[in-house]
Design a protein around this motif. Structure first.
Motif, mmCIF file in Angstrom:
data_model
loop_
_atom_site.group_PDB
_atom_site.id
_atom_site.type_symbol
_atom_site.label_atom_id
_atom_site.label_comp_id
_atom_site.label_asym_id
_atom_site.label_seq_id
_atom_site.Cartn_x
_atom_site.Cartn_y
_atom_site.Cartn_z
ATOM 1 N N LEU A 1 9.243 -16.474 -9.505
ATOM 2 C CA LEU A 1 8.328 -15.575 -10.205
ATOM 3 C C LEU A 1 8.970 -14.205 -10.408
ATOM 4 O O LEU A 1 9.444 -13.588 -9.458
ATOM 5 N N PHE A 2 8.964 -13.754 -11.660
ATOM 6 C CA PHE A 2 9.426 -12.411 -11.998
ATOM 7 C C PHE A 2 8.218 -11.545 -12.344
ATOM 8 O O PHE A 2 7.375 -11.946 -13.148
ATOM 9 N N LEU A 3 8.161 -10.370 -11.752
ATOM 10 C CA LEU A 3 7.123 -9.393 -12.065
ATOM 11 C C LEU A 3 7.814 -8.192 -12.685
ATOM 12 O O LEU A 3 8.665 -7.568 -12.052
ATOM 13 N N LEU A 4 7.440 -7.866 -13.923
ATOM 14 C CA LEU A 4 8.212 -6.882 -14.691
ATOM 15 C C LEU A 4 7.674 -5.455 -14.606
ATOM 16 O O LEU A 4 7.917 -4.646 -15.486
ATOM 17 N N GLY A 5 6.956 -5.152 -13.527
ATOM 18 C CA GLY A 5 6.559 -3.767 -13.290
ATOM 19 C C GLY A 5 5.176 -3.405 -13.785
ATOM 20 O O GLY A 5 4.458 -4.204 -14.371
ATOM 21 N N ASP A 6 4.815 -2.137 -13.518
ATOM 22 C CA ASP A 6 3.503 -1.571 -13.814
ATOM 23 C C ASP A 6 2.406 -2.294 -13.037
ATOM 24 O O ASP A 6 1.466 -2.867 -13.602
ATOM 25 N N TYR A 7 2.524 -2.231 -11.707
ATOM 26 C CA TYR A 7 1.496 -2.759 -10.808
ATOM 27 C C TYR A 7 0.361 -1.752 -10.666
ATOM 28 O O TYR A 7 -0.770 -2.117 -10.377
ATOM 29 N N VAL A 8 0.676 -0.466 -10.878
ATOM 30 C CA VAL A 8 -0.246 0.627 -10.572
ATOM 31 C C VAL A 8 -0.894 1.201 -11.830
ATOM 32 O O VAL A 8 -0.552 0.848 -12.947
ATOM 33 N N ASP A 9 -1.858 2.126 -11.582
ATOM 34 C CA ASP A 9 -2.484 2.978 -12.606
ATOM 35 C C ASP A 9 -3.510 2.240 -13.467
ATOM 36 O O ASP A 9 -3.360 1.080 -13.820
ATOM 37 N N ARG A 10 -4.544 2.995 -13.794
ATOM 38 C CA ARG A 10 -5.591 2.621 -14.755
ATOM 39 C C ARG A 10 -6.603 1.606 -14.233
ATOM 40 O O ARG A 10 -7.782 1.746 -14.473
ATOM 41 N N GLY A 11 -6.186 0.541 -13.586
ATOM 42 C CA GLY A 11 -7.106 -0.508 -13.153
ATOM 43 C C GLY A 11 -7.856 -0.166 -11.881
ATOM 44 O O GLY A 11 -7.688 0.902 -11.305
ATOM 45 N N GLN A 12 -8.690 -1.129 -11.406
ATOM 46 C CA GLN A 12 -9.609 -0.832 -10.315
ATOM 47 C C GLN A 12 -8.954 -0.797 -8.945
ATOM 48 O O GLN A 12 -9.482 -0.168 -8.029
ATOM 49 N N ASN A 13 -7.804 -1.448 -8.747
ATOM 50 C CA ASN A 13 -7.232 -1.474 -7.405
ATOM 51 C C ASN A 13 -5.707 -1.575 -7.425
ATOM 52 O O ASN A 13 -5.137 -2.603 -7.055
ATOM 53 N N PRO A 14 -5.026 -0.505 -7.819
ATOM 54 C CA PRO A 14 -3.563 -0.515 -7.833
ATOM 55 C C PRO A 14 -2.949 -0.799 -6.461
ATOM 56 O O PRO A 14 -1.941 -1.506 -6.364
ATOM 57 N N ARG A 15 -3.554 -0.256 -5.421
ATOM 58 C CA ARG A 15 -3.008 -0.477 -4.075
ATOM 59 C C ARG A 15 -2.933 -1.971 -3.754
ATOM 60 O O ARG A 15 -1.933 -2.452 -3.227
ATOM 61 N N SER A 16 -3.997 -2.708 -4.075
ATOM 62 C CA SER A 16 -4.002 -4.148 -3.798
ATOM 63 C C SER A 16 -2.945 -4.882 -4.615
ATOM 64 O O SER A 16 -2.369 -5.876 -4.149
ATOM 65 N N CYS A 17 -2.688 -4.404 -5.833
ATOM 66 C CA CYS A 17 -1.657 -5.046 -6.667
ATOM 67 C C CYS A 17 -0.264 -4.835 -6.086
ATOM 68 O O CYS A 17 0.573 -5.737 -6.128
ATOM 69 N N ILE A 18 -0.020 -3.650 -5.543
ATOM 70 C CA ILE A 18 1.262 -3.429 -4.875
ATOM 71 C C ILE A 18 1.380 -4.335 -3.654
ATOM 72 O O ILE A 18 2.425 -4.953 -3.419
ATOM 73 N N GLN A 19 0.311 -4.423 -2.876
ATOM 74 C CA GLN A 19 0.349 -5.279 -1.695
ATOM 75 C C GLN A 19 0.592 -6.737 -2.070
ATOM 76 O O GLN A 19 1.364 -7.444 -1.415
ATOM 77 N N LYS A 20 -0.046 -7.196 -3.164
ATOM 78 C CA LYS A 20 0.159 -8.576 -3.612
ATOM 79 C C LYS A 20 1.595 -8.776 -4.071
ATOM 80 O O LYS A 20 2.219 -9.806 -3.749
ATOM 81 N N ALA A 21 2.135 -7.824 -4.808
ATOM 82 C CA ALA A 21 3.524 -7.934 -5.266
ATOM 83 C C ALA A 21 4.476 -7.984 -4.079
ATOM 84 O O ALA A 21 5.462 -8.734 -4.092
ATOM 85 N N ARG A 22 4.180 -7.213 -3.061
ATOM 86 C CA ARG A 22 5.036 -7.206 -1.868
ATOM 87 C C ARG A 22 4.934 -8.530 -1.102
ATOM 88 O O ARG A 22 5.941 -9.031 -0.578
ATOM 89 N N GLU A 23 3.737 -9.081 -1.035
ATOM 90 C CA GLU A 23 3.566 -10.391 -0.401
ATOM 91 C C GLU A 23 4.344 -11.460 -1.163
ATOM 92 O O GLU A 23 5.014 -12.315 -0.552
ATOM 93 N N LEU A 24 4.260 -11.428 -2.483
ATOM 94 C CA LEU A 24 4.976 -12.402 -3.305
ATOM 95 C C LEU A 24 6.488 -12.228 -3.167
ATOM 96 O O LEU A 24 7.228 -13.215 -3.140
#
Length: 240
Positions: free
Chosen positions: A46-69
């Protein structure tokens, strides 16, 4: 094999390459799309091409999910929104902070329980103190690579400079470029990118397949569009 800047990973056991981008705090869509593609860390890369943060309801959780992955073998790359966050907080720069805030940074701060005004004043006064989790995530962001490539594909947040070799290109180009890349790229490798919503490329949120060997996957989820996943080499598309 896959090259992540100067690292090399063996691809022999990988059945599918999966690519997502521009999640922007949309943790529910992120999880739903992973379920829809039936992601298996033992078989998929799985490749994640960035922009996990900003604008949406829970950027922190998206960073945590990306780190888990990432811990399971995924390859997360840096986006321009992580770049803005890094310059604002790690750089303790008021101008960078204001620029980041105007592009969704206030939502990211809020997901860590912080207010923009408090961070602004603490940077101005030279007394910035961030929560441990945010500091840890910021350190992770600072270490993210800006591109990865295989024999046939080049993965990056925004694109490449068609006039320069990869080793002569600065990180800001990989994170921010738009038109010169869309119009001018004609390389042998297919470039997979996010950053620019596909609605701006072909009037739909679906994945954009350019005639010049580029594929845009940012479906503008945070703007009411969709989150896309591109499967390679089949080019099957999944969306939520």
């Amino acid at each position: 094999m896959i090259v992540i800047e100067r690292e090399v990973i063996d691809l022999q056991t990988v059945k599918r390459l999966l690519v997502m981008s521009d999640i922007h705090g949309q943790i529910d869509a992120f999880n739903a799309l992973l379920d829809k593609v039936k992601y298996k860390m033992e078989e998929d890369l799985l490749f994640l091409l960035g922009d996990y943060v900003d604008r949406g309801q829970n950027p922190r959780s998206c960073i945590q999910k990306a780190r888990e992955l990432e811990a399971q073998g995924a390859i997360p790359l840096k986006g321009n929104h992580e770049d803005m966050m890094e310059k604002a907080l790690a750089g303790e720069n008021l101008q960078a902070l204001s620029h980041w805030a105007s592009n969704g940074g206030t939502q990211t701060l809020a997901s860590y329980g912080l207010l923009f005004e408090d961070i602004y004043h603490s940077i101005r006064d030279g007394s910035l103190s961030l929560p441990d989790q945010l500091l840890d995530d910021l350190q992770w962001i600072q270490k993210l690579n800006v591109y990865a490539e295989t024999e046939h594909y080049f993965f990056v947040h925004a694109g490449v400079d068609p006039q320069k070799a990869i080793n002569e290109t600065d990180d800001q180009t990989f994170l921010w470029i738009r038109s010169p890349f869309f119009d001018g790229y004609h390389g042998d490798k297919t470039v997979i990118f996010g950053h620019t919503p596909t609605m701006n490329l072909h009037d739909t949120n679906d994945v954009y397949f350019g005639t010049n060997n580029i594929i845009g996957i940012d479906g503008g989820c945070v703007f009411g569009g969709q989150l896309n996943c591109l499967e390679l080499p089949s080019k099957v598309i999944y969306s939520v």
